[in-house]
Scaffold this motif. Structure first.
Motif, PDB file in Angstrom:
ATOM      1  N   THR A 210       0.845  -1.189   0.000  1.00 46.92           N
ATOM      2  CA  THR A 210       0.000   0.000   0.000  1.00 46.92           C
ATOM      3  C   THR A 210       0.878   1.235   0.000  1.00 46.92           C
ATOM      4  O   THR A 210       1.867   1.310   0.725  1.00 46.92           O
TER       5      THR A 210
ATOM      6  N   TYR B 119       0.725   5.737  -0.298  1.00 46.89           N
ATOM      7  CA  TYR B 119      -0.121   6.909  -0.116  1.00 46.89           C
ATOM      8  C   TYR B 119       0.459   8.091  -0.870  1.00 46.89           C
ATOM      9  O   TYR B 119       1.668   8.235  -0.989  1.00 46.89           O
TER      10      TYR B 119
ATOM     11  N   GLU C 214      -3.126  12.073   2.080  1.00 45.29           N
ATOM     12  CA  GLU C 214      -2.941  10.779   2.741  1.00 45.29           C
ATOM     13  C   GLU C 214      -4.180   9.904   2.720  1.00 45.29           C
ATOM     14  O   GLU C 214      -4.104   8.717   2.982  1.00 45.29           O
ATOM     15  N   SER C 215      -5.337  10.478   2.388  1.00 46.53           N
ATOM     16  CA  SER C 215      -6.541   9.664   2.304  1.00 46.53           C
ATOM     17  C   SER C 215      -6.604   8.883   0.990  1.00 46.53           C
ATOM     18  O   SER C 215      -7.374   7.942   0.861  1.00 46.53           O
ATOM     19  N   GLU C 216      -5.782   9.275   0.021  1.00 46.94           N
ATOM     20  CA  GLU C 216      -5.725   8.571  -1.264  1.00 46.94           C
ATOM     21  C   GLU C 216      -4.731   7.416  -1.160  1.00 46.94           C
ATOM     22  O   GLU C 216      -3.529   7.622  -1.132  1.00 46.94           O
ATOM     23  N   ARG C 217      -5.242   6.239  -1.090  1.00 45.33           N
ATOM     24  CA  ARG C 217      -4.411   5.052  -0.963  1.00 45.33           C
ATOM     25  C   ARG C 217      -4.392   4.306  -2.294  1.00 45.33           C
ATOM     26  O   ARG C 217      -5.383   4.258  -3.002  1.00 45.33           O
ATOM     27  N   ARG C 218      -3.252   3.720  -2.630  1.00 48.98           N
ATOM     28  CA  ARG C 218      -3.150   2.926  -3.845  1.00 48.98           C
ATOM     29  C   ARG C 218      -2.351   1.659  -3.540  1.00 48.98           C
ATOM     30  O   ARG C 218      -1.650   1.580  -2.537  1.00 48.98           O
TER      31      ARG C 218
END
Length: 133
Positions: free
Chosen positions: A35, A37, A42-46
């Motif tokens: 994971t 970021y 920081e709320s966008e996770r990939r």
């Protein structure tokens, strides 16, 4: 009876574009899913996927172009086959890739061929029909 876990072969089908594909046999293959970021959000996770492997042959022109990051999407498929099975046990598809590193060493008076080792970052990965996103 124990399940068949002996690997027969590992194949990399590398696509430079829709008309150019080469098949490579790998001695070794690893993948790492993790994971990540966006530092600005920081709320966008990939999910990122990195691979590494060891090829059995000298790199040809297509592989050398992948090493040199020639402009292209560099998509492909990696298939891992168990002994006495026609269908791959693991299939990893990717839509884009960037080769991060390639290394190969040579030894004088060696009776065996030295393999090249590569590492790449993948985008648009699907493993056994499960999208990693």
């Amino acid at each position: 009876m124990l399940p068949n876990k002996e690997i027969d072969r590992i194949e990399l089908l590398l696509n430079k574009d829709k008309n150019t594909q080469n098949k490579y046999t790998l001695k070794q293959f690893d993948y790492n899913i993790y994971t990540a970021y966006d530092l600005n959000n920081e709320s966008e996770r990939r999910i990122d996927v990195n691979i590494s492997g060891c090829n059995t042959d000298e790199p040809d022109n297509i592989f050398l172009q992948w090493i040199a990051n020639y402009p292209s999407d560099w998509s492909g498929i990696i298939k891992i086959f168990y002994k006495n099975e026609e269908n791959p046990n693991l299939t990893l598809n990717f839509k884009k890739s960037i080769l991060n590193s390639y290394s190969q060493s040579f030894t004088d008076d060696s009776g065996y061929q030295q393999s090249g080792y590569f590492a790449a970052q993948l985008i648009g990965v699907v493993i056994n029909e499960v999208k990693m996103s």
